[in-house]
Design a protein around this motif. Structure first.
Motif, PDB file in Angstrom:
ATOM      1  N   PRO A   1       0.824  -1.210   0.000  1.00 19.73           N
ATOM      2  CA  PRO A   1       0.000   0.000   0.000  1.00 19.73           C
ATOM      3  C   PRO A   1       0.859   1.261   0.000  1.00 19.73           C
ATOM      4  O   PRO A   1       1.891   1.327   0.672  1.00 19.73           O
ATOM      5  CB  PRO A   1      -0.821  -0.121   1.290  1.00 19.73           C
ATOM      6  CG  PRO A   1      -0.172  -1.176   2.099  1.00 19.73           C
ATOM      7  CD  PRO A   1       0.610  -2.041   1.191  1.00 19.73           C
ATOM      8  N   ALA A   2       0.413   2.257  -0.750  1.00 21.75           N
ATOM      9  CA  ALA A   2       1.185   3.493  -0.885  1.00 21.75           C
ATOM     10  C   ALA A   2       1.425   4.155   0.471  1.00 21.75           C
ATOM     11  O   ALA A   2       2.498   4.721   0.714  1.00 21.75           O
ATOM     12  CB  ALA A   2       0.461   4.448  -1.828  1.00 21.75           C
ATOM     13  N   GLN A   3       0.444   4.075   1.363  1.00 25.27           N
ATOM     14  CA  GLN A   3       0.584   4.733   2.662  1.00 25.27           C
ATOM     15  C   GLN A   3       1.753   4.161   3.451  1.00 25.27           C
ATOM     16  O   GLN A   3       2.491   4.887   4.115  1.00 25.27           O
ATOM     17  CB  GLN A   3      -0.706   4.603   3.473  1.00 25.27           C
ATOM     18  CG  GLN A   3      -0.659   5.342   4.805  1.00 25.27           C
ATOM     19  CD  GLN A   3      -1.943   5.183   5.599  1.00 25.27           C
ATOM     20  OE1 GLN A   3      -2.939   4.639   5.117  1.00 25.27           O
ATOM     21  NE2 GLN A   3      -1.934   5.642   6.840  1.00 25.27           N
ATOM     22  N   LEU A   4       1.924   2.853   3.386  1.00 25.28           N
ATOM     23  CA  LEU A   4       3.024   2.218   4.109  1.00 25.28           C
ATOM     24  C   LEU A   4       4.357   2.665   3.534  1.00 25.28           C
ATOM     25  O   LEU A   4       5.287   3.013   4.276  1.00 25.28           O
ATOM     26  CB  LEU A   4       2.896   0.697   4.031  1.00 25.28           C
ATOM     27  CG  LEU A   4       3.827  -0.080   4.967  1.00 25.28           C
ATOM     28  CD1 LEU A   4       3.150  -0.287   6.311  1.00 25.28           C
ATOM     29  CD2 LEU A   4       4.212  -1.420   4.378  1.00 25.28           C
ATOM     30  N   ARG A   5       4.444   2.671   2.208  1.00 22.33           N
ATOM     31  CA  ARG A   5       5.677   3.089   1.538  1.00 22.33           C
ATOM     32  C   ARG A   5       6.018   4.538   1.886  1.00 22.33           C
ATOM     33  O   ARG A   5       7.170   4.877   2.155  1.00 22.33           O
ATOM     34  CB  ARG A   5       5.518   2.910   0.033  1.00 22.33           C
ATOM     35  CG  ARG A   5       6.788   3.119  -0.765  1.00 22.33           C
ATOM     36  CD  ARG A   5       6.525   2.987  -2.256  1.00 22.33           C
ATOM     37  NE  ARG A   5       6.056   1.647  -2.627  1.00 22.33           N
ATOM     38  CZ  ARG A   5       4.840   1.385  -3.081  1.00 22.33           C
ATOM     39  NH1 ARG A   5       3.944   2.365  -3.208  1.00 22.33           N
ATOM     40  NH2 ARG A   5       4.501   0.157  -3.415  1.00 22.33           N
ATOM     41  N   GLU A   6       5.016   5.394   1.889  1.00 22.59           N
ATOM     42  CA  GLU A   6       5.237   6.804   2.158  1.00 22.59           C
ATOM     43  C   GLU A   6       5.599   7.074   3.615  1.00 22.59           C
ATOM     44  O   GLU A   6       6.361   7.991   3.917  1.00 22.59           O
ATOM     45  CB  GLU A   6       3.978   7.596   1.775  1.00 22.59           C
ATOM     46  CG  GLU A   6       3.699   7.591   0.269  1.00 22.59           C
ATOM     47  CD  GLU A   6       2.281   8.002  -0.052  1.00 22.59           C
ATOM     48  OE1 GLU A   6       1.523   8.327   0.896  1.00 22.59           O
ATOM     49  OE2 GLU A   6       1.931   7.996  -1.236  1.00 22.59           O
ATOM     50  N   GLN A   7       5.047   6.272   4.514  1.00 24.14           N
ATOM     51  CA  GLN A   7       5.278   6.494   5.941  1.00 24.14           C
ATOM     52  C   GLN A   7       6.614   5.931   6.407  1.00 24.14           C
ATOM     53  O   GLN A   7       7.144   6.354   7.435  1.00 24.14           O
ATOM     54  CB  GLN A   7       4.132   5.866   6.751  1.00 24.14           C
ATOM     55  CG  GLN A   7       4.116   6.244   8.230  1.00 24.14           C
ATOM     56  CD  GLN A   7       2.853   5.754   8.921  1.00 24.14           C
ATOM     57  OE1 GLN A   7       1.796   5.571   8.295  1.00 24.14           O
ATOM     58  NE2 GLN A   7       2.938   5.533  10.219  1.00 24.14           N
ATOM     59  N   ALA A   8       7.176   4.996   5.674  1.00 29.81           N
ATOM     60  CA  ALA A   8       8.402   4.317   6.091  1.00 29.81           C
ATOM     61  C   ALA A   8       9.596   5.269   6.105  1.00 29.81           C
ATOM     62  O   ALA A   8       9.731   6.150   5.255  1.00 29.81           O
ATOM     63  CB  ALA A   8       8.685   3.144   5.166  1.00 29.81           C
ATOM     64  N   ASP A   9      10.484   5.049   7.062  1.00 31.46           N
ATOM     65  CA  ASP A   9      11.755   5.784   7.108  1.00 31.46           C
ATOM     66  C   ASP A   9      12.737   5.245   6.079  1.00 31.46           C
ATOM     67  O   ASP A   9      13.628   5.961   5.627  1.00 31.46           O
ATOM     68  CB  ASP A   9      12.393   5.656   8.496  1.00 31.46           C
ATOM     69  CG  ASP A   9      11.508   6.195   9.596  1.00 31.46           C
ATOM     70  OD1 ASP A   9      11.049   7.344   9.484  1.00 31.46           O
ATOM     71  OD2 ASP A   9      11.269   5.459  10.580  1.00 31.46           O
ATOM     72  N   LEU A  10      12.574   3.973   5.737  1.00 30.41           N
ATOM     73  CA  LEU A  10      13.499   3.307   4.831  1.00 30.41           C
ATOM     74  C   LEU A  10      12.706   2.319   3.985  1.00 30.41           C
ATOM     75  O   LEU A  10      11.870   1.586   4.510  1.00 30.41           O
ATOM     76  CB  LEU A  10      14.575   2.574   5.640  1.00 30.41           C
ATOM     77  CG  LEU A  10      15.691   1.849   4.889  1.00 30.41           C
ATOM     78  CD1 LEU A  10      16.527   2.826   4.083  1.00 30.41           C
ATOM     79  CD2 LEU A  10      16.579   1.087   5.878  1.00 30.41           C
ATOM     80  N   VAL A  11      12.940   2.299   2.689  1.00 32.17           N
ATOM     81  CA  VAL A  11      12.253   1.387   1.775  1.00 32.17           C
ATOM     82  C   VAL A  11      13.294   0.476   1.139  1.00 32.17           C
ATOM     83  O   VAL A  11      14.302   0.947   0.602  1.00 32.17           O
ATOM     84  CB  VAL A  11      11.489   2.159   0.679  1.00 32.17           C
ATOM     85  CG1 VAL A  11      10.804   1.185  -0.280  1.00 32.17           C
ATOM     86  CG2 VAL A  11      10.463   3.092   1.303  1.00 32.17           C
ATOM     87  N   VAL A  12      13.053  -0.846   1.216  1.00 30.37           N
ATOM     88  CA  VAL A  12      13.976  -1.818   0.622  1.00 30.37           C
ATOM     89  C   VAL A  12      13.191  -2.709  -0.338  1.00 30.37           C
ATOM     90  O   VAL A  12      11.972  -2.847  -0.214  1.00 30.37           O
ATOM     91  CB  VAL A  12      14.668  -2.683   1.704  1.00 30.37           C
ATOM     92  CG1 VAL A  12      15.487  -1.807   2.641  1.00 30.37           C
ATOM     93  CG2 VAL A  12      13.664  -3.517   2.484  1.00 30.37           C
ATOM     94  N   PRO A  13      13.858  -3.327  -1.306  1.00 31.30           N
ATOM     95  CA  PRO A  13      13.150  -4.103  -2.336  1.00 31.30           C
ATOM     96  C   PRO A  13      12.744  -5.505  -1.882  1.00 31.30           C
ATOM     97  O   PRO A  13      13.401  -6.493  -2.176  1.00 31.30           O
ATOM     98  CB  PRO A  13      14.159  -4.160  -3.485  1.00 31.30           C
ATOM     99  CG  PRO A  13      15.484  -4.077  -2.812  1.00 31.30           C
ATOM    100  CD  PRO A  13      15.293  -3.171  -1.637  1.00 31.30           C
ATOM    101  N   GLY A  14      11.627  -5.583  -1.159  1.00 34.07           N
ATOM    102  CA  GLY A  14      11.051  -6.877  -0.808  1.00 34.07           C
ATOM    103  C   GLY A  14      11.856  -7.670   0.197  1.00 34.07           C
ATOM    104  O   GLY A  14      12.806  -7.172   0.816  1.00 34.07           O
ATOM    105  N   PRO A  15      11.480  -8.951   0.394  1.00 33.10           N
ATOM    106  CA  PRO A  15      12.174  -9.790   1.366  1.00 33.10           C
ATOM    107  C   PRO A  15      13.680  -9.891   1.132  1.00 33.10           C
ATOM    108  O   PRO A  15      14.458  -9.925   2.101  1.00 33.10           O
ATOM    109  CB  PRO A  15      11.486 -11.149   1.216  1.00 33.10           C
ATOM    110  CG  PRO A  15      10.106 -10.801   0.776  1.00 33.10           C
ATOM    111  CD  PRO A  15      10.272  -9.631  -0.143  1.00 33.10           C
ATOM    112  N   GLU A  16      14.106  -9.917  -0.129  1.00 29.53           N
ATOM    113  CA  GLU A  16      15.546  -9.945  -0.384  1.00 29.53           C
ATOM    114  C   GLU A  16      16.209  -8.689   0.160  1.00 29.53           C
ATOM    115  O   GLU A  16      17.336  -8.729   0.679  1.00 29.53           O
ATOM    116  CB  GLU A  16      15.818 -10.085  -1.885  1.00 29.53           C
ATOM    117  CG  GLU A  16      15.487 -11.458  -2.448  1.00 29.53           C
ATOM    118  CD  GLU A  16      15.921 -11.587  -3.903  1.00 29.53           C
ATOM    119  OE1 GLU A  16      16.342 -10.567  -4.497  1.00 29.53           O
ATOM    120  OE2 GLU A  16      15.848 -12.704  -4.435  1.00 29.53           O
ATOM    121  N   GLY A  17      15.519  -7.570   0.040  1.00 28.57           N
ATOM    122  CA  GLY A  17      16.054  -6.328   0.579  1.00 28.57           C
ATOM    123  C   GLY A  17      16.092  -6.325   2.095  1.00 28.57           C
ATOM    124  O   GLY A  17      17.019  -5.769   2.699  1.00 28.57           O
TER     125      GLY A  17
END
Length: 283
Positions: A254-270
């Motif tokens: 969800p966009a809200q989760l992505r926007e609220q996060a301090d750090l975004v990584v590419p999925g479980p591998e990330g």
């Protein structure tokens, strides 16, 4: 920026000042840090059948390594503890003896030190909903399935021809059914979960941080059900406990989760790569 094979670039610096403070405190005082993670979509890829969601390559080893370096590694999941232990095989990985799993949003608990599960009796409304679902779903789209978690019932529409339309069509009746029997209807990725009210990942995270007297908190997740945990990190910050929120990104996040996060990584591998990077910095 840095990267690991197959995972793409991983940002090592949070994009917010608050997240940076959380990371800095975790690295300077790791023995009083709580690292908490969702499972599906965070430690394991999202798959068509929940029973196929095994940990991403390297996830168990990364968890085991960092578990030796921080105060606690705690998994907070909507899955039943028994099902997650059987699926992820955490007990077969050396180094995870101190890990804790809070299952069904904190209703259940497994402690690796004792290898014991504590779990309350299901609410009476769960049995009533279980009995009513077959008739309610008689005309549901083909591919609709029900997952029985003993303390909750989850209606999955991922395998229908149009998951979004199927979920939208079923939600009003399912929400009404849940409310009639003292439960709540909580949305997720192409699912609706009928579960006990007032139990979410935010409450579970706050309670675990208080239990440990944590001085910093990291939480990683990927779904609507992880937003309360993100909010809990924000609340802990107001009490003087720095925190870092991590989004395990993907096409259904969800966009809200992505926007609220301090750090975004590419999925479980990330997420696995991030755990390795943190562990390297703590070594």
């Amino acid at each position: 920026m840095t990267s690991t094979p197959g995972s793409g670039p991983i940002a090592t610096a949070p994009r917010t000042l608050a997240g940076g403070a959380g990371l800095a405190t975790l690295l300077t005082d790791p023995r009083r840090a709580l690292i908490s993670l969702d499972y599906d979509g965070t430690l394991a890829p999202i798959v068509a059948r929940p029973s196929d969601a095994v940990p991403a390559p390297g996830a168990l080893a990364a968890l085991a390594r960092i578990a030796q370096q921080v105060g606690s590694v705690t998994i907070i999941t909507g899955r039943p503890v028994e099902a997650l232990l059987a699926l992820a095989r955490f007990t077969e990985q050396p180094g995870l003896e101190s890990m804790v799993i809070l299952g069904q949003y904190g209703l259940q608990r497994w402690d690796g030190v004792t290898n014991r599960i504590t779990s309350p009796e299901p609410l009476p409304g769960v049995a009533a909903v279980r009995a009513a679902l077959p008739r309610l779903l008689e005309d549901a789209p083909a591919g609709t399935v029900v997952e029985d978690k003993k303390h909750a019932l989850v209606v999955h529409v991922r395998r229908t021809s149009d998951p979004e339309a199927s979920l939208a069509a079923l939600t009003p009746a399912l929400t009404s059914l849940a409310a009639d029997h003292g439960l709540e209807a909580a949305p997720g990725k192409r699912v609706l979960e009928l579960r006990p009210p007032d139990h979410d990942k935010g409450r579970a995270l706050r309670d675990r941080a208080a239990e440990l007297g944590a001085r910093s908190v990291l939480f990683a997740g990927d779904d609507v059900g992880d937003l309360p945990a993100f909010d809990a990190v924000d609340q802990l910050r107001t009490t003087g406990v720095p925190g870092l929120t991590v989004c395990s990104d993907g096409p259904e996040v969800p966009a809200q989760l992505r926007e609220q996060a301090d750090l975004v990584v590419p999925g479980p591998e990330g997420v696995v790569a991030l755990l390795r990077l943190l562990s390297d910095r703590l070594s």
